[in-house]
Design a protein around this motif. Structure first.
Motif, PDB file in Angstrom:
ATOM      1  N   ASP A  59      25.475  45.365  45.873  1.00  0.00           N
ATOM      2  CA  ASP A  59      25.278  46.149  44.648  1.00  0.00           C
ATOM      3  C   ASP A  59      25.636  45.391  43.373  1.00  0.00           C
ATOM      4  O   ASP A  59      25.595  45.956  42.280  1.00  0.00           O
ATOM      5  CB  ASP A  59      26.005  47.497  44.712  1.00  0.00           C
ATOM      6  CG  ASP A  59      27.516  47.411  44.747  1.00  0.00           C
ATOM      7  OD1 ASP A  59      28.121  48.413  45.140  1.00  0.00           O
ATOM      8  OD2 ASP A  59      28.092  46.373  44.379  1.00  0.00           O
ATOM      9  N   GLN A  60      25.942  44.101  43.488  1.00  0.00           N
ATOM     10  CA  GLN A  60      26.260  43.334  42.284  1.00  0.00           C
ATOM     11  C   GLN A  60      25.105  43.255  41.287  1.00  0.00           C
ATOM     12  O   GLN A  60      25.336  43.359  40.072  1.00  0.00           O
ATOM     13  CB  GLN A  60      26.750  41.938  42.667  1.00  0.00           C
ATOM     14  CG  GLN A  60      28.194  41.932  43.145  1.00  0.00           C
ATOM     15  CD  GLN A  60      28.677  40.565  43.553  1.00  0.00           C
ATOM     16  OE1 GLN A  60      27.889  39.657  43.808  1.00  0.00           O
ATOM     17  NE2 GLN A  60      29.985  40.396  43.624  1.00  0.00           N
ATOM     18  N   PRO A  61      23.842  43.078  41.734  1.00  0.00           N
ATOM     19  CA  PRO A  61      22.762  43.062  40.734  1.00  0.00           C
ATOM     20  C   PRO A  61      22.665  44.364  39.943  1.00  0.00           C
ATOM     21  O   PRO A  61      22.469  44.345  38.723  1.00  0.00           O
ATOM     22  CB  PRO A  61      21.505  42.829  41.583  1.00  0.00           C
ATOM     23  CG  PRO A  61      22.001  42.122  42.799  1.00  0.00           C
ATOM     24  CD  PRO A  61      23.343  42.736  43.082  1.00  0.00           C
ATOM     25  N   ILE A  62      22.819  45.499  40.631  1.00  0.00           N
ATOM     26  CA  ILE A  62      22.778  46.787  39.940  1.00  0.00           C
ATOM     27  C   ILE A  62      24.006  46.952  39.058  1.00  0.00           C
ATOM     28  O   ILE A  62      23.927  47.488  37.944  1.00  0.00           O
ATOM     29  CB  ILE A  62      22.659  47.933  40.963  1.00  0.00           C
ATOM     30  CG1 ILE A  62      21.270  47.907  41.611  1.00  0.00           C
ATOM     31  CG2 ILE A  62      22.915  49.286  40.312  1.00  0.00           C
ATOM     32  CD1 ILE A  62      21.056  48.958  42.680  1.00  0.00           C
ATOM     33  N   THR A  63      25.158  46.483  39.531  1.00  0.00           N
ATOM     34  CA  THR A  63      26.393  46.572  38.750  1.00  0.00           C
ATOM     35  C   THR A  63      26.254  45.845  37.418  1.00  0.00           C
ATOM     36  O   THR A  63      26.673  46.350  36.369  1.00  0.00           O
ATOM     37  CB  THR A  63      27.563  45.974  39.548  1.00  0.00           C
ATOM     38  OG1 THR A  63      27.761  46.743  40.741  1.00  0.00           O
ATOM     39  CG2 THR A  63      28.847  45.985  38.734  1.00  0.00           C
ATOM     40  N   LYS A  64      25.665  44.659  37.435  1.00  0.00           N
ATOM     41  CA  LYS A  64      25.500  43.887  36.198  1.00  0.00           C
ATOM     42  C   LYS A  64      24.592  44.613  35.212  1.00  0.00           C
ATOM     43  O   LYS A  64      24.873  44.667  34.007  1.00  0.00           O
ATOM     44  CB  LYS A  64      24.935  42.504  36.527  1.00  0.00           C
ATOM     45  CG  LYS A  64      25.904  41.607  37.281  1.00  0.00           C
ATOM     46  CD  LYS A  64      25.240  40.286  37.660  1.00  0.00           C
ATOM     47  CE  LYS A  64      26.173  39.415  38.481  1.00  0.00           C
ATOM     48  NZ  LYS A  64      25.518  38.148  38.907  1.00  0.00           N
ATOM     49  N   LEU A  65      23.497  45.176  35.718  1.00  0.00           N
ATOM     50  CA  LEU A  65      22.591  45.915  34.840  1.00  0.00           C
ATOM     51  C   LEU A  65      23.264  47.173  34.295  1.00  0.00           C
ATOM     52  O   LEU A  65      23.094  47.528  33.121  1.00  0.00           O
ATOM     53  CB  LEU A  65      21.321  46.283  35.600  1.00  0.00           C
ATOM     54  CG  LEU A  65      20.417  45.110  35.998  1.00  0.00           C
ATOM     55  CD1 LEU A  65      19.323  45.573  36.950  1.00  0.00           C
ATOM     56  CD2 LEU A  65      19.805  44.459  34.759  1.00  0.00           C
ATOM     57  N   ALA A  66      24.039  47.846  35.146  1.00  0.00           N
ATOM     58  CA  ALA A  66      24.740  49.053  34.707  1.00  0.00           C
ATOM     59  C   ALA A  66      25.775  48.729  33.640  1.00  0.00           C
ATOM     60  O   ALA A  66      25.956  49.491  32.678  1.00  0.00           O
ATOM     61  CB  ALA A  66      25.403  49.737  35.897  1.00  0.00           C
ATOM     62  N   ALA A  67      26.472  47.605  33.792  1.00  0.00           N
ATOM     63  CA  ALA A  67      27.482  47.213  32.805  1.00  0.00           C
ATOM     64  C   ALA A  67      26.864  47.082  31.418  1.00  0.00           C
ATOM     65  O   ALA A  67      27.461  47.487  30.412  1.00  0.00           O
ATOM     66  CB  ALA A  67      28.143  45.905  33.228  1.00  0.00           C
ATOM     67  N   ALA A  68      25.667  46.533  31.357  1.00  0.00           N
ATOM     68  CA  ALA A  68      24.982  46.417  30.068  1.00  0.00           C
ATOM     69  C   ALA A  68      24.581  47.788  29.532  1.00  0.00           C
ATOM     70  O   ALA A  68      24.661  48.042  28.322  1.00  0.00           O
ATOM     71  CB  ALA A  68      23.753  45.525  30.218  1.00  0.00           C
ATOM     72  N   ARG A  69      24.169  48.685  30.430  1.00  0.00           N
ATOM     73  CA  ARG A  69      23.765  50.030  30.002  1.00  0.00           C
ATOM     74  C   ARG A  69      24.925  50.795  29.372  1.00  0.00           C
ATOM     75  O   ARG A  69      24.743  51.541  28.400  1.00  0.00           O
ATOM     76  CB  ARG A  69      23.233  50.829  31.200  1.00  0.00           C
ATOM     77  CG  ARG A  69      21.920  50.356  31.797  1.00  0.00           C
ATOM     78  CD  ARG A  69      20.720  50.717  30.948  1.00  0.00           C
ATOM     79  NE  ARG A  69      20.614  52.134  30.649  1.00  0.00           N
ATOM     80  CZ  ARG A  69      20.112  53.060  31.481  1.00  0.00           C
ATOM     81  NH1 ARG A  69      19.691  52.717  32.688  1.00  0.00           N
ATOM     82  NH2 ARG A  69      20.031  54.322  31.098  1.00  0.00           N
TER      83      ARG A  69
END
Length: 384
Positions: A59-69
């Motif tokens: 889930d790291q790729p989704i985590t990185k995108l979520a952090a920006a959101r």
């Protein structure tokens, strides 16, 4: 008839509803309570941490995108989500725990996460009020916290502004037609029809799936949370510790919120939980050992909620073996941070038929698993 019915109005369900509506779908949002953020479910039990460190590789790729959101989510939803970015600090108190910090630092660095190994004066500067026993930590400055209830409500209101219809009622079973899901039957007999259902019902997904003959390695357990009285600001980061069940943060209004996977007792009947007094005492004392100032504070509130947990601690997200039935459940204590991007990914998957970031979470990934292993896993959910 709606294009999509999303069942469950916690932070995952409301995020999915919002993103579907934003992308043009006609959405109905269904939940058994007027406000899922105030009932004893996963959103209610969430500590609200926005943690990017120590995540699963999947889930790291989704985590990185979520952090920006999260940086602009309050503006996007036009709501105060009480977002703050004080960082996340994972500490070791003994030399034997230091290798855990070093391993987290190495793996997260390799994954491209901006993480820092801190000790000595640098550690004290980040969290001067912590115990002197904290000898080294893994620190991510960009992490933070937000209010889970406010976030779920904000997603729901934003979805409503985009035309989403909200209905309150308890989903009793999925209506089937020709081997496919065609709607949901409520406890009062009302039928809501749609060719696409999304179960975002957390612990309640287990019963709904079992009625369809779907048995996943998924369990529920009660988790308890504590909140102190208000104090002067002294703790910026969220703090976790290698050797403790602990998640400790100070809210924007000054209270200390204490979580950390402390188990609550199952309710006598149905899905629910109650705080365990002995666990409350140990939970509080463990937090006070990390933040000595807590010893002079008072416990203001203790509560519990239920969380769905998968056997590998990764959520089940994707199409089930039943046509028209999609699952988003089992976030296993770490769904809040990724909730904005989960909503976006599920909407993309539903509307375009493809979302590669969700591939690791396929509901059928455990087909063929040893039933004895699943039984042992599920039995653990009632232990206190």
């Amino acid at each position: 008839m709606s294009d999509v019915i999303v069942i469950g109005s916690g932070v995952i369900g409301t995020s999915i509803a919002y993103h579907l509506a934003r992308d043009g779908a006609n959405v109905t949002l269904l939940d058994q309570a007027f406000d899922a953020a105030t009932k004893p479910a996963a959103t209610w039990a969430s500590a609200g941490g926005l943690r990017s460190q120590g995540r699963h590789a999947e889930d790291q790729p989704i985590t990185k995108l979520a952090a920006a959101r999260w940086k602009t989510l309050s503006e996007e939803l036009d709501a105060d989500l009480e977002v703050s970015f004080g960082g996340h600090l994972h500490i070791a108190e003994t030399e034997s725990e230091v290798p855990v910090i070093e391993q987290r630092f190495a793996s997260d660095t390799a994954a491209g996460l901006p993480i820092e190994k801190v000790e000595g004066n640098r550690l004290r500067a980040i969290a001067p009020a912590l115990t002197e026993n904290a000898i080294v930590g893994a620190y991510t400055a960009g992490d933070g916290q937000a209010h889970p209830g406010r976030t779920a409500r904000a997603f729901a209101r934003a979805a409503a502004r985009l035309g989403t219809k909200t209905i309150f009622g308890q989903a009793a079973t999925v209506k089937m037609d020709g081997g496919k899901a065609s709607g949901v039957v409520l406890a009062d007999g009302t039928i809501l029809s749609s060719g696409q259902l999304i179960l975002a019902t957390g612990a309640w997904s287990i019963d709904l799936l079992s009625k369809l003959g779907i048995a996943l390695p998924l369990r529920w357990r009660g988790l308890q949370m504590l909140l102190s009285d208000m104090a002067e600001k002294m703790l910026a980061p969220t703090v976790t510790a290698v050797g403790r069940n602990l998640s400790l943060k100070q809210t924007p209004s000054g209270e200390f919120m204490i979580g950390g996977r402390w188990i609550a007792a199952p309710a006598p009947t149905g899905i629910g939980s109650n705080c365990v007094d002995a666990h409350v005492a140990r939970q509080w004392s463990g937090a006070a050992a990390i933040l000595p100032a807590l010893r002079s504070r008072k416990l203001a509130q203790a509560w519990s909620g239920v969380e769905a947990q998968s056997i590998d601690s990764l959520p089940f997200i994707g199409r089930t073996r039943i046509g028209g039935l999609y699952l988003a459940a089992g976030f296993s204590n770490h769904g809040f941070q990724i909730s904005p991007q989960i909503g976006a990914c599920v909407a993309s998957d539903i509307l375009t038929g493809q979302e590669p970031l969700l591939a690791p979470f396929a509901p059928h990934r455990h087909d063929g698993i040893d039933p004895a292993k699943v039984s042992a896993f599920i039995a653990e959910s009632i232990a206190c």
